[in-house]
Design a protein around this motif. Structure first.
Motif, mmCIF file in Angstrom:
data_model
loop_
_atom_site.group_PDB
_atom_site.id
_atom_site.type_symbol
_atom_site.label_atom_id
_atom_site.label_comp_id
_atom_site.label_asym_id
_atom_site.label_seq_id
_atom_site.Cartn_x
_atom_site.Cartn_y
_atom_site.Cartn_z
ATOM 1 N N ILE A 40 1.213 -4.149 5.799
ATOM 2 C CA ILE A 40 2.435 -2.697 5.521
ATOM 3 C C ILE A 40 1.646 -2.326 7.563
ATOM 4 N N ILE A 41 2.517 -2.714 7.813
ATOM 5 C CA ILE A 41 2.819 -1.349 10.119
ATOM 6 C C ILE A 41 3.464 -0.490 9.940
ATOM 7 N N TYR A 42 2.567 0.782 10.166
ATOM 8 C CA TYR A 42 3.059 2.661 10.048
ATOM 9 C C TYR A 42 3.116 2.259 11.884
ATOM 10 N N ASP A 43 4.763 2.289 12.205
ATOM 11 C CA ASP A 43 4.407 2.568 13.593
ATOM 12 C C ASP A 43 3.444 1.197 14.564
ATOM 13 N N GLY A 44 3.469 0.453 14.202
ATOM 14 C CA GLY A 44 2.732 -0.167 15.035
ATOM 15 C C GLY A 44 1.015 -0.978 15.032
ATOM 16 N N ASP A 45 0.733 0.328 13.508
ATOM 17 C CA ASP A 45 -0.412 -0.009 13.029
ATOM 18 C C ASP A 45 -0.164 -0.619 12.255
ATOM 19 N N ASN A 46 -1.276 -1.850 11.923
ATOM 20 C CA ASN A 46 -1.115 -2.695 10.844
ATOM 21 C C ASN A 46 -2.692 -2.358 10.270
ATOM 22 N N SER A 47 -2.189 -1.768 9.119
ATOM 23 C CA SER A 47 -3.139 -1.344 7.526
ATOM 24 C C SER A 47 -4.006 -2.452 7.253
ATOM 25 N N ALA A 48 -3.619 -3.761 7.461
ATOM 26 C CA ALA A 48 -4.847 -4.579 7.326
ATOM 27 C C ALA A 48 -5.645 -4.793 8.643
ATOM 28 N N ASN A 49 -5.733 -3.615 9.631
ATOM 29 C CA ASN A 49 -7.000 -3.708 10.352
ATOM 30 C C ASN A 49 -7.853 -2.410 10.114
ATOM 31 N N ASP A 50 -6.900 -2.114 9.474
ATOM 32 C CA ASP A 50 -7.870 -0.571 8.878
ATOM 33 C C ASP A 50 -9.590 -0.455 9.150
ATOM 34 N N THR A 51 -9.967 0.092 9.573
ATOM 35 C CA THR A 51 -11.622 0.895 9.677
ATOM 36 C C THR A 51 -11.352 1.938 9.142
ATOM 37 N N LYS A 52 -12.283 2.778 8.414
ATOM 38 C CA LYS A 52 -12.851 3.917 7.683
ATOM 39 C C LYS A 52 -11.783 5.167 8.416
ATOM 40 N N GLU A 53 -12.518 5.118 9.875
ATOM 41 C CA GLU A 53 -11.868 6.034 10.629
ATOM 42 C C GLU A 53 -10.044 6.085 10.675
ATOM 43 N N SER A 54 -9.683 5.222 11.299
ATOM 44 C CA SER A 54 -8.138 4.684 10.826
ATOM 45 C C SER A 54 -7.133 4.704 9.808
ATOM 46 N N LYS A 55 -8.199 4.737 8.539
ATOM 47 C CA LYS A 55 -7.247 5.134 7.787
ATOM 48 C C LYS A 55 -7.537 6.492 7.298
ATOM 49 N N GLN A 56 -8.782 7.593 7.267
ATOM 50 C CA GLN A 56 -8.152 8.798 7.693
ATOM 51 C C GLN A 56 -7.959 10.101 8.775
ATOM 52 N N GLU A 57 -7.779 8.580 9.706
ATOM 53 C CA GLU A 57 -6.589 9.010 10.431
ATOM 54 C C GLU A 57 -5.054 9.387 9.608
ATOM 55 N N ARG A 58 -4.692 8.160 9.890
ATOM 56 C CA ARG A 58 -3.444 7.873 9.217
ATOM 57 C C ARG A 58 -3.216 9.373 7.692
ATOM 58 N N ARG A 59 -3.982 9.114 7.431
ATOM 59 C CA ARG A 59 -3.537 9.834 6.282
ATOM 60 C C ARG A 59 -3.709 11.419 6.725
ATOM 61 N N LYS A 60 -3.878 12.116 7.803
ATOM 62 C CA LYS A 60 -3.655 13.133 8.462
ATOM 63 C C LYS A 60 -1.648 12.949 8.702
ATOM 64 N N ASN A 61 -1.547 11.888 8.780
ATOM 65 C CA ASN A 61 0.215 11.941 9.245
ATOM 66 C C ASN A 61 1.044 11.641 7.831
ATOM 67 N N ILE A 62 0.682 12.485 6.896
ATOM 68 C CA ILE A 62 1.061 11.686 5.198
ATOM 69 C C ILE A 62 0.956 13.316 4.596
ATOM 70 N N GLY A 63 2.480 13.253 4.244
ATOM 71 C CA GLY A 63 2.678 13.786 3.188
ATOM 72 C C GLY A 63 3.178 13.427 1.730
ATOM 73 N N THR A 64 2.607 13.891 0.870
ATOM 74 C CA THR A 64 2.843 14.105 -0.528
ATOM 75 C C THR A 64 3.923 14.629 -1.033
ATOM 76 N N VAL A 65 4.897 14.552 -2.141
ATOM 77 C CA VAL A 65 4.949 15.218 -2.938
ATOM 78 C C VAL A 65 4.650 14.994 -4.053
ATOM 79 N N PHE A 66 3.978 15.440 -4.950
ATOM 80 C CA PHE A 66 3.432 14.580 -6.565
ATOM 81 C C PHE A 66 4.627 14.422 -7.557
ATOM 82 N N GLN A 67 4.881 14.051 -8.577
ATOM 83 C CA GLN A 67 6.451 14.057 -9.587
ATOM 84 C C GLN A 67 5.901 15.591 -10.095
ATOM 85 N N TYR A 68 4.661 16.087 -10.463
ATOM 86 C CA TYR A 68 4.781 17.292 -11.185
ATOM 87 C C TYR A 68 3.856 18.474 -10.445
#
Length: 256
Positions: free
Chosen positions: A58-86
């Protein structure tokens, strides 16, 4: 943009996703649909980062999640908004406090700046100021969903993930929520992915639709193209309700 290449996911010896490839574009609302057991929730959670894929990428704007470190995953999380089912609002926080919560986690804004940002997005989702100090239990389900959307976009994310955003809403309110999500997607140029079983949402805002069947991508196209599909699984899914059967009959009468 999110690019998905040959995505696979297994649990023990059971393969749930079997090599899915697709793209989700900026500024568009993309819907994942399919019958129960098709793999759409697992696919959605892989995109969201809740499940690690067994294979593919899965590639997010050129950033391949397969190469994720803990830091890069946390950084991407800042760019994600989520609307939950309930909605998943925190019942011990007020409306404005719920919306400020992601800012407290992911931003360096001052308290007054967070308050201003929260009020800005609450007004953008058409909530009146008198509701800002109320608690979730004191407002309607439709208003709760608006608060959930405001909370999801308050950090100005690149990616918005919505899990069954119309669950529990009446049809009129569901349409309002659909249109609000689409408007915000275009206004903020977000890559929006919606996990849904609601054909009204598909027809209303499905700029791109991914239909999954038995862990495979069986079809993809737009909300206009899906009305004319001859792919059997998709056709049966789309025209399963009495309402959609009437839509089909109307299209045939009009020669479309």
């Amino acid at each position: 943009m999110i690019e998905v290449n040959n995505l696979e996911k297994s649990f023990d010896d059971v393969q749930v996703l079997k090599g899915i490839s697709t793209t989700f574009e900026e500024g568009k609302t993309s819907l994942i649909i399919g019958s129960s057991g098709a793999g759409k929730t697992v696919f959605f959670k892989c995109l969201l980062g809740l499940f690690e894929p067994t294979g593919g990428e899965i590639i997010y704007d050129g950033d391949n999640s397969a190469n994720d470190t803990k830091e890069s995953k946390q950084e991407r999380r800042k760019n994600i908004g989520t609307v939950f089912q309930y909605s998943a609002l925190l019942d011990f926080l007020t409306v404005e406090e719920n919306v400020m919560f992601p800012l407290e986690m992911f931003s360096d804004l001052s308290r007054s700046e967070m308050m201003d940002r929260a009020h800005e997005v609450l007004k953008r989702v058409n909530l009146k100021e008198e509701s800002f100090k109320q608690y979730p239990a004191e407002i309607s389900g439709g208003m709760q969903k608006r608060v959930a959307i405001a909370r999801a976009v308050v950090t100005r994310p690149k990616y918005l993930f919505c899990d069954e955003p119309n669950s529990g809403l009446d049809p009129a309110t569901a349409t309002v929520i659909d249109n609000l999500i689409q408007d915000l997607t275009k206004e903020y140029n977000i890559t929006t992915v919606i996990n849904s079983h609601d054909m009204n949402s598909v027809i209303e805002i499905g700029e791109k639709i991914i239909f999954l069947s038995k862990g495979l991508k069986a079809w993809e196209g737009t909300n206009q193209e899906i009305l004319h599909t001859e792919q059997e699984d998709v056709f049966n899914f789309v025209y399963n309700s009495d309402l959609m059967k009437k839509v089909r009959e109307a299209l045939i009468r009009e020669g479309k």
